[in-house]
Design a protein around this motif. Structure first.
Motif, PDB file in Angstrom:
ATOM      1  N   TYR A  49       0.828  -1.203   0.000  1.00 22.40           N
ATOM      2  CA  TYR A  49       0.000   0.000   0.000  1.00 22.40           C
ATOM      3  C   TYR A  49       0.865   1.257   0.000  1.00 22.40           C
ATOM      4  O   TYR A  49       0.613   2.203  -0.766  1.00 22.40           O
ATOM      5  CB  TYR A  49      -0.923  -0.005   1.217  1.00 22.40           C
ATOM      6  N   LEU A  50       1.883   1.287   0.846  1.00 23.61           N
ATOM      7  CA  LEU A  50       2.743   2.472   0.937  1.00 23.61           C
ATOM      8  C   LEU A  50       3.499   2.715  -0.367  1.00 23.61           C
ATOM      9  O   LEU A  50       3.743   3.864  -0.748  1.00 23.61           O
ATOM     10  CB  LEU A  50       3.717   2.323   2.108  1.00 23.61           C
ATOM     11  N   GLU A  51       3.846   1.634  -1.055  1.00 27.72           N
ATOM     12  CA  GLU A  51       4.486   1.799  -2.368  1.00 27.72           C
ATOM     13  C   GLU A  51       3.482   2.324  -3.383  1.00 27.72           C
ATOM     14  O   GLU A  51       3.770   3.261  -4.146  1.00 27.72           O
ATOM     15  CB  GLU A  51       5.052   0.458  -2.842  1.00 27.72           C
ATOM     16  N   GLU A  52       2.285   1.737  -3.381  1.00 27.32           N
ATOM     17  CA  GLU A  52       1.243   2.156  -4.322  1.00 27.32           C
ATOM     18  C   GLU A  52       0.903   3.637  -4.156  1.00 27.32           C
ATOM     19  O   GLU A  52       0.672   4.351  -5.142  1.00 27.32           O
ATOM     20  CB  GLU A  52      -0.012   1.310  -4.098  1.00 27.32           C
ATOM     21  N   LYS A  53       0.892   4.116  -2.906  1.00 23.27           N
ATOM     22  CA  LYS A  53       0.509   5.504  -2.632  1.00 23.27           C
ATOM     23  C   LYS A  53       1.714   6.452  -2.634  1.00 23.27           C
ATOM     24  O   LYS A  53       1.598   7.606  -2.238  1.00 23.27           O
ATOM     25  CB  LYS A  53      -0.216   5.596  -1.289  1.00 23.27           C
ATOM     26  N   ASP A  54       2.859   5.955  -3.081  1.00 20.65           N
ATOM     27  CA  ASP A  54       4.049   6.794  -3.271  1.00 20.65           C
ATOM     28  C   ASP A  54       4.584   7.365  -1.951  1.00 20.65           C
ATOM     29  O   ASP A  54       5.182   8.429  -1.925  1.00 20.65           O
ATOM     30  CB  ASP A  54       3.744   7.941  -4.237  1.00 20.65           C
ATOM     31  N   ILE A  55       4.363   6.621  -0.865  1.00 17.50           N
ATOM     32  CA  ILE A  55       4.896   7.028   0.436  1.00 17.50           C
ATOM     33  C   ILE A  55       6.273   6.411   0.656  1.00 17.50           C
ATOM     34  O   ILE A  55       7.142   6.997   1.294  1.00 17.50           O
ATOM     35  CB  ILE A  55       3.920   6.633   1.561  1.00 17.50           C
ATOM     36  N   ILE A  56       6.481   5.224   0.104  1.00 10.61           N
ATOM     37  CA  ILE A  56       7.824   4.647   0.064  1.00 10.61           C
ATOM     38  C   ILE A  56       8.195   4.391  -1.391  1.00 10.61           C
ATOM     39  O   ILE A  56       7.323   4.198  -2.247  1.00 10.61           O
ATOM     40  CB  ILE A  56       7.947   3.338   0.884  1.00 10.61           C
ATOM     41  N   ASP A  57       9.477   4.414  -1.646  1.00  6.59           N
ATOM     42  CA  ASP A  57       9.993   4.202  -3.000  1.00  6.59           C
ATOM     43  C   ASP A  57      10.485   2.771  -3.133  1.00  6.59           C
ATOM     44  O   ASP A  57      10.964   2.173  -2.163  1.00  6.59           O
ATOM     45  CB  ASP A  57      11.144   5.188  -3.257  1.00  6.59           C
ATOM     46  N   MET A  58      10.332   2.224  -4.317  1.00  6.74           N
ATOM     47  CA  MET A  58      10.829   0.879  -4.586  1.00  6.74           C
ATOM     48  C   MET A  58      11.812   0.936  -5.751  1.00  6.74           C
ATOM     49  O   MET A  58      11.583   1.639  -6.738  1.00  6.74           O
ATOM     50  CB  MET A  58       9.664  -0.051  -4.944  1.00  6.74           C
ATOM     51  N   TYR A  62      13.195  -1.201  -0.697  1.00  3.43           N
ATOM     52  CA  TYR A  62      12.256  -0.154  -0.302  1.00  3.43           C
ATOM     53  C   TYR A  62      12.925   0.920   0.563  1.00  3.43           C
ATOM     54  O   TYR A  62      13.831   0.634   1.343  1.00  3.43           O
ATOM     55  CB  TYR A  62      11.088  -0.772   0.473  1.00  3.43           C
ATOM     56  N   LYS A  63      12.442   2.152   0.392  1.00  3.64           N
ATOM     57  CA  LYS A  63      12.975   3.272   1.156  1.00  3.64           C
ATOM     58  C   LYS A  63      11.864   4.312   1.341  1.00  3.64           C
ATOM     59  O   LYS A  63      11.054   4.526   0.429  1.00  3.64           O
ATOM     60  CB  LYS A  63      14.152   3.898   0.400  1.00  3.64           C
ATOM     61  N   VAL A  64      11.841   4.956   2.499  1.00  4.18           N
ATOM     62  CA  VAL A  64      10.849   5.995   2.749  1.00  4.18           C
ATOM     63  C   VAL A  64      11.073   7.149   1.782  1.00  4.18           C
ATOM     64  O   VAL A  64      12.180   7.672   1.662  1.00  4.18           O
ATOM     65  CB  VAL A  64      10.911   6.500   4.199  1.00  4.18           C
ATOM     66  N   LYS A  65       9.995   7.553   1.118  1.00  8.95           N
ATOM     67  CA  LYS A  65      10.103   8.631   0.146  1.00  8.95           C
ATOM     68  C   LYS A  65       9.655   9.955   0.754  1.00  8.95           C
ATOM     69  O   LYS A  65      10.330  10.963   0.638  1.00  8.95           O
ATOM     70  CB  LYS A  65       9.240   8.313  -1.079  1.00  8.95           C
ATOM     71  N   VAL A  66       8.533   9.925   1.428  1.00 10.85           N
ATOM     72  CA  VAL A  66       7.995  11.121   2.059  1.00 10.85           C
ATOM     73  C   VAL A  66       7.549  10.744   3.456  1.00 10.85           C
ATOM     74  O   VAL A  66       6.828   9.770   3.646  1.00 10.85           O
ATOM     75  CB  VAL A  66       6.786  11.698   1.276  1.00 10.85           C
ATOM     76  N   LEU A  67       7.976  11.498   4.441  1.00 10.71           N
ATOM     77  CA  LEU A  67       7.542  11.267   5.818  1.00 10.71           C
ATOM     78  C   LEU A  67       7.237  12.597   6.462  1.00 10.71           C
ATOM     79  O   LEU A  67       8.132  13.380   6.754  1.00 10.71           O
ATOM     80  CB  LEU A  67       8.633  10.552   6.635  1.00 10.71           C
ATOM     81  N   GLU A  68       5.955  12.857   6.645  1.00 11.63           N
ATOM     82  CA  GLU A  68       5.534  14.100   7.283  1.00 11.63           C
ATOM     83  C   GLU A  68       5.466  13.904   8.785  1.00 11.63           C
ATOM     84  O   GLU A  68       5.204  12.817   9.271  1.00 11.63           O
ATOM     85  CB  GLU A  68       4.152  14.497   6.748  1.00 11.63           C
TER      86      GLU A  68
END
Length: 293
Positions: free
Chosen positions: A261-270, A285-291
């Motif tokens: 889910y987090l990959e699909e929603k562009d919250i983590i990068d693959m 996998y790596k965190v892309k955006v973390l608010e």
């Protein structure tokens, strides 16, 4: 009744291994907090041979369940929702015995719901929400309408629990009573699924769209426990290395649904990493955006 309860727990109150004793009576509530028993005796101990020991008693048509549970198991139940009644028993139970104010301090902790424990609970429930939602969506696409409905209803339940936790409360068994006054948007979703005049297939279709929107709004805060762990190194993680983290043991079974889910929603990068076989790549996998929040 009180005398009978005292007869049961008296020997435990004199045991130095006992930390506290709480009594929960069915007559205090309008919902089944006592599992249909007339009362619950919760005896918390430092240690014992088995982590959880239960006895049932009856006198004058009154049925009592006595639960003797270790402190470590009780805290695990509370922190991970392993046994949902446990938090309610501690919150609402009447103190019958309290060694060195253990029960008093435990009640205060549950009232405050510390941020670290809240973050873990949100991650656990969000994982269950995602798994039920994705399975419900797949079943809907396969035209398995009744099974899809069951999964979506389960997903809604976990969405409701997230709303309660977000407001700093422990979600109770009667979670929809809590949500009605906490998150009207989520409660309206429940009403639409249950009471809409649309046929069931159409209700599920509309619910999948509406829930996806609400879930996305909650995704980063609900996933903060995992995202914070992954952000501790500025590099990509293999799925195996994430799964091996001891801090995620309570939601390991739902980890695939969370990562997907987090990959699909562009919250983590693959990214794909080459292996010894030129035709095979490992997903990393790596965190892309973390608010913050």
């Amino acid at each position: 009744m009180e005398n009978f309860q005292r007869m049961i727990y008296q020997e435990h109150a004199s045991n130095p291994n006992t930390l506290g004793i709480l009594i929960v009576e069915r007559t205090q509530f309008d919902h089944p907090i006592t599992d249909e028993f007339d009362s619950i005796l919760l005896i918390i101990v430092e240690n014992q041979e088995v982590d959880w020991f239960v006895k049932h008693y009856e006198v004058n048509d009154q049925i009592v369940a006595m639960h003797i549970v270790t402190k470590s198991l009780l805290m695990d139940w509370i922190d991970t929702s392993g046994y949902r009644r446990a938090a309610e028993w501690v919150i609402y139970g009447r103190k019958a015995y309290d060694r060195n104010e253990f029960v008093k301090e435990l009640k205060e902790e549950l009232q405050s719901f510390p941020e670290d424990k809240r973050t873990l609970r949100k991650m656990i429930d969000f994982g269950k929400l995602l798994k039920n939602f994705s399975e419900g969506k797949a079943l809907y696409e396969a035209k398995e309408v009744m099974d899809s409905y069951s999964k979506i209803l389960n997903a809604l339940h976990y969405l409701a629990r997230l709303s309660v936790i977000d407001q700093g409360y422990y979600p109770e068994v009667t979670v929809w009573n809590q949500v009605k006054s906490i998150d009207l948007e989520v409660y309206k979703l429940y009403e639409k699924l249950m009471d809409s005049t649309e046929d069931l297939e159409k209700r599920i279709e509309l619910m999948l769209i509406a829930m996806d929107f609400v879930m996305l709004n909650k995704a980063e805060t609900a996933s903060a426990h995992l995202l914070n762990l992954l952000s501790k190194k500025d590099d990509y993680w293999s799925y195996a290395s994430i799964k091996a983290l001891p801090d995620i043991e309570h939601y390991t079974l739902d980890l695939h649904a969370i990562i997907s889910y987090l990959e699909e929603k562009d919250i983590i990068d693959m990214k794909l990493v080459a292996t010894k076989n030129p035709e095979v790549f490992q997903r990393m996998y790596k965190v892309k955006v973390l608010e913050e929040g």
